[in-house]
Structure formats: C-alpha cells, structure tokens
Design an enzyme around this catalytic site. Structure first.
Site, mmCIF file in Angstrom:
data_model
loop_
_atom_site.group_PDB
_atom_site.id
_atom_site.type_symbol
_atom_site.label_atom_id
_atom_site.label_comp_id
_atom_site.label_asym_id
_atom_site.label_seq_id
_atom_site.Cartn_x
_atom_site.Cartn_y
_atom_site.Cartn_z
ATOM 1 C CG ASP A 169 -35.764 10.175 28.339
ATOM 2 O OD1 ASP A 169 -35.188 10.362 29.428
ATOM 3 O OD2 ASP A 169 -35.962 11.074 27.513
ATOM 4 C CG HIS A 252 -32.575 12.612 33.257
ATOM 5 N ND1 HIS A 252 -33.756 12.001 33.610
ATOM 6 C CD2 HIS A 252 -32.607 12.744 31.902
ATOM 7 C CE1 HIS A 252 -34.487 11.799 32.528
ATOM 8 N NE2 HIS A 252 -33.815 12.231 31.483
ATOM 9 C CG HIS A 255 -28.023 10.231 30.527
ATOM 10 N ND1 HIS A 255 -27.644 11.525 30.212
ATOM 11 C CD2 HIS A 255 -28.068 9.563 29.346
ATOM 12 C CE1 HIS A 255 -27.477 11.635 28.911
ATOM 13 N NE2 HIS A 255 -27.734 10.463 28.357
ATOM 14 C CG HIS A 269 -31.277 10.782 26.730
ATOM 15 N ND1 HIS A 269 -30.502 11.633 27.479
ATOM 16 C CD2 HIS A 269 -32.510 10.803 27.295
ATOM 17 C CE1 HIS A 269 -31.224 12.150 28.460
ATOM 18 N NE2 HIS A 269 -32.442 11.661 28.381
#
Length: 360
Positions: A169, A252, A255, A269
């Site tokens: 992340d 992101h 993602h 995540h």
C-alpha cells in the site's frame, strides 16, 4: 487554490503504548466505544485493562465489511451505549468504519492499528464497499482522526504477510503523489500538494526500499527491530499523510477495479495496490530502472507482480476490460494522471505489467 496538508492531531508510536489508551483518551471522554474483531479484543483487552482506571469501555465486534449496513449498525450500538469516543482497533476496514461512525455521530475518534497493513489510520477518508465487498465510494471526512496510537510490540507480532501488505500500500504513495504533482491535481483534502507532503511521500518510498526486507525478516523471527519500527511508521504515518496530502492516481484506481474480480477478494488491499503501482508505472512509460527497482522489491517482499499472483489463473479479456472500465470511472482517481487515460490504455498496461512480472 491553497496548498493543504492534513494529519491526525496526535500520532503516538512506541512499545507498550496500548496500556496508555484510556489516559490518552481522557482529553475526549471517559466512555469509550471500542470497535474491534473478537480475536483483536483478545489481543488488546488485557493491556487496555491495565490502564483503564475509571473509564467505561463498551466492546463491539466488527462484522467484517466497511459498508453502510455495518456503519448504521455500529451507530445504533454506540447510541445505546451512550459512548463519547469511538475507538477503532484492528485493521483498515475497522478503522474506516470507526471513522465513518464518528463522522456521522459527530464524535471524536481514536484509531489503534494492531497491524501495519494499510495507510488508513491517519487519513480523513473511509473507503466504503458494498455488503459483498465491491468498492462503492470514497467518503471524504472533514478531519483526520483525533489520535492514532500504535503499540509496536503488538503490531510487530502480527503475521509477516500483513506488514508486507502494508508495504504494498505504501509503495504507491510516492508515485501517485508524483503523478498528482505533475498534473497539478488536488489532493484528498481539497488542496494542492505541499513540499512537506511530497517529502514525506518520497521518504516513505526510500524507507521501504532501504529497510523493507530487513523488517520483513525480523517480523518472521517475531522480533521488533529498528527496521520494523521504521517500516511501521512508513506504512502508517508517512504513507497515510503522503497519500492523503499528496493525492491518489493510478495505483488505487487499478486496485478498485480489481475488486470486481471475485478471485482477488482473498488478497489484502496493499497486495492489490502493489500490482496497481506496477500498472501505473507501465501506463506512465516510467524509466526502466525505476520499474525494475519496484519489480525487484515486490518480488523480494513477495508482493504480487502478475495476475496469477492476484489469484487470476485464467486471464479473460472481457474481465480485465471491466477492471479497466471501473478504474477509469469519473468517480475514481485515474483522472489525476498527467495525461488522458482510456480503458483501452489501462487494459494494455495491466497485460503489459503482468508480462513484465512473469518475465522477471
């Protein structure tokens, strides 16, 4: 437009700090509503009890998904308990749920990570999913948490994979902030990027490259070294401030698109964000040395670099195109890239990133 940097009012990190939770919380209230998992409660309650004093604590078990159904349920339980302070103890979805509950109830919130797997603790943001775990929306909050408390004794004892997911992340932080700076995009708190935010984002990346593998190996041996403490800070604070005040871009958004593929739901995540970072670099046509450094780090850290690593054993063109379309949604952050991006561009970058991962 003004330049804005956001951060929690207090960030506290150290060994044994869980025992001081109630003391720190006294500035906000003595009736605490603690949202955590059943296993999380077993890990932290004995330490919290040592410093509880006169505080009243209501524990509530988290149901597993940061969705509006769960947020409304927790609000009802908190109302019944008459609690003054919301405390989220655990991982990213617990933190996001606690922050959303505090926002809707207009109460202070304290975030207590027991893992360093995401940069959610410090941010004024909750990522809301559907009841089935598909990304729904970002809930931008008016302020960061009142306090973030990190007990490194507890965090360092969490599974190695969680620390590594946090590094995945955090890996996106610098590259997304750089893209936002190049495009002059607004950050997550509605301002332009400050020098401080960019410096924190870059320091985050440098810390990962310099100390990430050392920290991973130390946690594997169940020890807390300086490298572990530095990576916990990078995953939690440097990445948290860096992404929010630097801005989000490609990684992101990729993602979020990947959440539409059920096979990826088994991954954390940060594991999906790491692959999203590689896709963003390919999309940018980044320098080959930079791509190789990121690829090498991911492979040494055991972060996903291929679609197969994400659980996608059979690559279906329409499925990947759906990921690309979702990533390009007007409500997501691919628009912060310094050039126009189409779903076809994203599809090509995903396939190319997968090929690079398999090649190396």
């Amino acid at each position: 437009m003004a330049s804005i940097i956001a951060s929690p009012s207090r960030y506290i990190q150290g060994k044994g700090e869980m025992e001081n939770l109630c003391t720190y919380a006294e500035n906000y209230g003595t009736n605490l509503f603690v949202l955590t998992s059943p296993s999380g409660r077993k890990r932290v309650e004995p330490f919290i009890a040592k410093g509880q004093k006169d505080a009243k604590i209501t524990y509530e078990a988290f149901n597993g998904e940061c969705c509006m159904t769960e947020i409304n349920r927790v609000m009802d339980m908190c109302e019944k308990a008459g609690s003054e302070v919301i405390v989220g103890i655990g991982g990213g979805k617990i933190h996001d749920t606690a922050k959303a509950v505090a926002y809707y109830m207009k109460k202070p919130v304290i975030i207590v990570p027991t893992i360093a797997s995401t940069d959610a603790p410090c941010s004024a943001l909750s990522v809301i999913y559907t009841d089935d775990g598909v990304f729904e929306k970002y809930l931008f909050l008016p302020a960061s948490p009142n306090m973030v408390l990190v007990d490194t004794d507890i965090v360092s004892k969490a599974p190695e994979r969680l620390l590594v997911a946090g590094m995945g992340d955090a890996l996106a932080t610098y590259f997304e902030a750089r893209a936002c700076q190049q495009s002059d995009a607004s950050n997550c708190v509605g301002g332009k990027i400050t020098l401080a935010a960019m410096a924190l984002a870059e320091l985050c990346y440098e810390t990962l490259i310099d100390e990430g593998i050392d920290a991973k190996l130390a946690v594997r041996e169940n020890i807390c070294t300086k490298a572990v403490e530095h990576i916990i800070e990078a995953n939690t604070y440097l990445s948290g401030i860096g992404f929010e005040s630097g801005g989000l871009a490609g990684a992101h958004a990729i993602h979020n698109g990947l959440t539409a593929i059920p096979e990826t739901h088994e991954l954390y995540h940060g594991e999906k964000v790491a692959f999203g970072t590689l896709v963003q670099l390919v999309l940018e046509g980044a320098d080959q040395d930079e791509i190789q450094e990121v690829l090498g780090f991911c492979q040494e850290a055991e972060l996903p670099t291929t679609l197969a690593d994400l659980g996608i054993k059979e690559v279906k063109e329409e499925q990947i195109m759906e990921v690309a379309r979702l990533a390009c949604s007007p409500d997501d952050t691919l628009g912060n890239m310094p050039f126009e991006v189409t779903p076809e561009d994203v599809y090509a970058a995903i396939i190319a990133a997968d090929a690079l991962g398999r090649y190396y």
